[in-house]
Design an enzyme around this catalytic site. Structure first.
Site, PDB file in Angstrom:
ATOM      1  N   HIS A  20     -71.436 -40.716 -19.640  1.00 43.77           N
ATOM      2  CA  HIS A  20     -72.165 -40.437 -18.399  1.00 43.77           C
ATOM      3  C   HIS A  20     -73.678 -40.474 -18.641  1.00 43.77           C
ATOM      4  O   HIS A  20     -74.440 -40.996 -17.826  1.00 43.77           O
ATOM      5  CB  HIS A  20     -71.814 -39.038 -17.870  1.00 43.77           C
ATOM      6  CG  HIS A  20     -70.389 -38.844 -17.493  1.00 43.77           C
ATOM      7  ND1 HIS A  20     -69.673 -37.705 -17.811  1.00 43.77           N
ATOM      8  CD2 HIS A  20     -69.522 -39.641 -16.802  1.00 43.77           C
ATOM      9  CE1 HIS A  20     -68.453 -37.800 -17.328  1.00 43.77           C
ATOM     10  NE2 HIS A  20     -68.322 -38.955 -16.726  1.00 43.77           N
ATOM     11  N   LYS A  44     -59.056 -31.417  -7.032  1.00 41.03           N
ATOM     12  CA  LYS A  44     -58.980 -31.203  -8.481  1.00 41.03           C
ATOM     13  C   LYS A  44     -59.316 -29.763  -8.821  1.00 41.03           C
ATOM     14  O   LYS A  44     -60.218 -29.177  -8.234  1.00 41.03           O
ATOM     15  CB  LYS A  44     -59.992 -32.113  -9.192  1.00 41.03           C
ATOM     16  CG  LYS A  44     -59.626 -33.585  -9.191  1.00 41.03           C
ATOM     17  CD  LYS A  44     -60.602 -34.352 -10.062  1.00 41.03           C
ATOM     18  CE  LYS A  44     -60.352 -35.858 -10.009  1.00 41.03           C
ATOM     19  NZ  LYS A  44     -61.414 -36.611 -10.691  1.00 41.03           N
ATOM     20  N   ARG A  92     -65.276 -48.817 -17.315  1.00 38.24           N
ATOM     21  CA  ARG A  92     -64.898 -48.859 -18.739  1.00 38.24           C
ATOM     22  C   ARG A  92     -63.950 -50.019 -18.980  1.00 38.24           C
ATOM     23  O   ARG A  92     -64.131 -50.812 -19.879  1.00 38.24           O
ATOM     24  CB  ARG A  92     -64.213 -47.536 -19.137  1.00 38.24           C
ATOM     25  CG  ARG A  92     -65.175 -46.398 -19.329  1.00 38.24           C
ATOM     26  CD  ARG A  92     -64.459 -45.076 -19.351  1.00 38.24           C
ATOM     27  NE  ARG A  92     -63.926 -44.770 -18.028  1.00 38.24           N
ATOM     28  CZ  ARG A  92     -63.397 -43.621 -17.678  1.00 38.24           C
ATOM     29  NH1 ARG A  92     -63.282 -42.654 -18.574  1.00 38.24           N
ATOM     30  NH2 ARG A  92     -62.963 -43.406 -16.460  1.00 38.24           N
ATOM     31  N   SER A 130     -63.763 -37.347 -19.357  1.00 37.65           N
ATOM     32  CA  SER A 130     -63.792 -35.883 -19.226  1.00 37.65           C
ATOM     33  C   SER A 130     -62.398 -35.313 -19.483  1.00 37.65           C
ATOM     34  O   SER A 130     -62.266 -34.218 -20.035  1.00 37.65           O
ATOM     35  CB  SER A 130     -64.280 -35.494 -17.829  1.00 37.65           C
ATOM     36  OG  SER A 130     -65.590 -35.954 -17.630  1.00 37.65           O
TER      37      SER A 130
HETATM   38  P1  ADP Z   1     -64.829 -39.281 -10.995  1.00 40.53           P
HETATM   39  O1  ADP Z   1     -63.865 -38.161 -10.918  1.00 40.53           O
HETATM   40  O2  ADP Z   1     -65.670 -39.441  -9.777  1.00 40.53           O
HETATM   41  O3  ADP Z   1     -64.311 -40.591 -11.495  1.00 40.53           O
HETATM   42  P2  ADP Z   1     -66.053 -38.881 -13.568  1.00 40.53           P
HETATM   43  O4  ADP Z   1     -66.877 -37.701 -13.906  1.00 40.53           O
HETATM   44  O5  ADP Z   1     -64.794 -39.090 -14.293  1.00 40.53           O
HETATM   45  O6  ADP Z   1     -65.897 -38.759 -12.012  1.00 40.53           O
HETATM   46  O7  ADP Z   1     -66.917 -40.206 -13.715  1.00 40.53           O
HETATM   47  C1  ADP Z   1     -68.136 -40.379 -13.044  1.00 40.53           C
HETATM   48  C2  ADP Z   1     -68.643 -41.778 -13.292  1.00 40.53           C
HETATM   49  O8  ADP Z   1     -68.869 -41.957 -14.680  1.00 40.53           O
HETATM   50  C3  ADP Z   1     -67.644 -42.872 -12.885  1.00 40.53           C
HETATM   51  O9  ADP Z   1     -68.359 -43.968 -12.351  1.00 40.53           O
HETATM   52  C4  ADP Z   1     -66.982 -43.245 -14.185  1.00 40.53           C
HETATM   53  O10 ADP Z   1     -66.517 -44.587 -14.189  1.00 40.53           O
HETATM   54  C5  ADP Z   1     -68.157 -43.080 -15.148  1.00 40.53           C
HETATM   55  N1  ADP Z   1     -67.678 -42.872 -16.506  1.00 40.53           N
HETATM   56  C6  ADP Z   1     -66.649 -42.118 -16.907  1.00 40.53           C
HETATM   57  N2  ADP Z   1     -66.459 -42.213 -18.230  1.00 40.53           N
HETATM   58  C7  ADP Z   1     -67.412 -43.064 -18.694  1.00 40.53           C
HETATM   59  C8  ADP Z   1     -67.732 -43.591 -19.995  1.00 40.53           C
HETATM   60  N3  ADP Z   1     -67.019 -43.273 -21.073  1.00 40.53           N
HETATM   61  N4  ADP Z   1     -68.791 -44.430 -20.101  1.00 40.53           N
HETATM   62  C9  ADP Z   1     -69.494 -44.772 -19.003  1.00 40.53           C
HETATM   63  N5  ADP Z   1     -69.231 -44.323 -17.753  1.00 40.53           N
HETATM   64  C10 ADP Z   1     -68.203 -43.483 -17.587  1.00 40.53           C
END
Ligand code: ADP
Length: 161
Positions: A20, A44, A92, A130
């Site tokens: 992130h 969630k 990803r 996450s």
């Molecule tokens: P959501 O529940 O909205 O998907 P996340 O917190 O999982 O929220 O992800 C927020 C953003 O960060 C999304 O666009 C997701 O694709 C991106 N993201 C998640 N993991 C990674 C990673 N390892 N590298 C880059 N971007 C990521």
């Protein structure tokens, strides 16, 4: 004066990790202002409160053009409220694309003036999620490879792990 290019980088960020952080940094270079926003997703059950997630973001936010925010309800309405014209999401793998593209189409229908841009995850961050980090925390495993030290220390403090 030209209009400011404002973007939102939304997500659950439960918790934030190095993937992130890499994306928000890239966004800060592309836009005049980026709102890094926690969406309170009622479907969630989070491990960290919205306030804790925002605190983690503040710990790593070293950029003057990144603001931390939060929203309930629809992202497109929050974007309208902020006068943001761009949504930043990241990909990803091709699995992410399926979901993200569907969301983009829905958002475009609700708010045609909003543009979603996808930034690719760094090769070294592709495995990070996450969900993985929450699993590691619950099992008292090290998360040092997934988050910067200030986030690791914050998590240790609030979760007593
Ligand atoms: P959501 O529940 O909205 O998907 P996340 O917190 O999982 O929220 O992800 C927020 C953003 O960060 C999304 O666009 C997701 O694709 C991106 N993201 C998640 N993991 C990674 C990673 N390892 N590298 C880059 N971007 C990521």
């Amino acid at each position: 004066m030209n209009k400011q290019r404002i973007a939102i980088y939304p997500g659950s960020f439960d918790p934030i990790h190095s993937g992130h952080i890499d994306i928000i940094k890239a966004g800060s270079k592309l836009f005049d202002k980026v709102i890094w926003a926690v969406g309170a997703n009622s479907a969630k059950k989070p491990m960290f409160t919205v306030e804790q997630r925002m605190e983690m973001m503040n710990l790593v936010n070293k950029f003057p053009n990144i603001e931390i925010g939060q929203f309930d309800g629809l992202l497109v309405r929050y974007a309208e409220y902020l006068e943001a014209e761009y949504i930043i999401r990241s990909l990803r793998t091709s699995n992410d694309f399926e979901f993200e593209f569907q969301m983009t189409l829905v958002n475009k229908k609700l708010a045609p003036e909003l543009t979603t841009i996808y930034l690719p995850a760094k090769q070294g961050n592709i495995h990070l999620s996450s969900t993985l980090i929450r699993e590691l925390i619950l099992n008292h495993e090290l998360i040092d490879d997934c988050v910067p030290s200030e986030i690791r220390d914050f998590i240790r403090r609030v979760k007593e792990v």
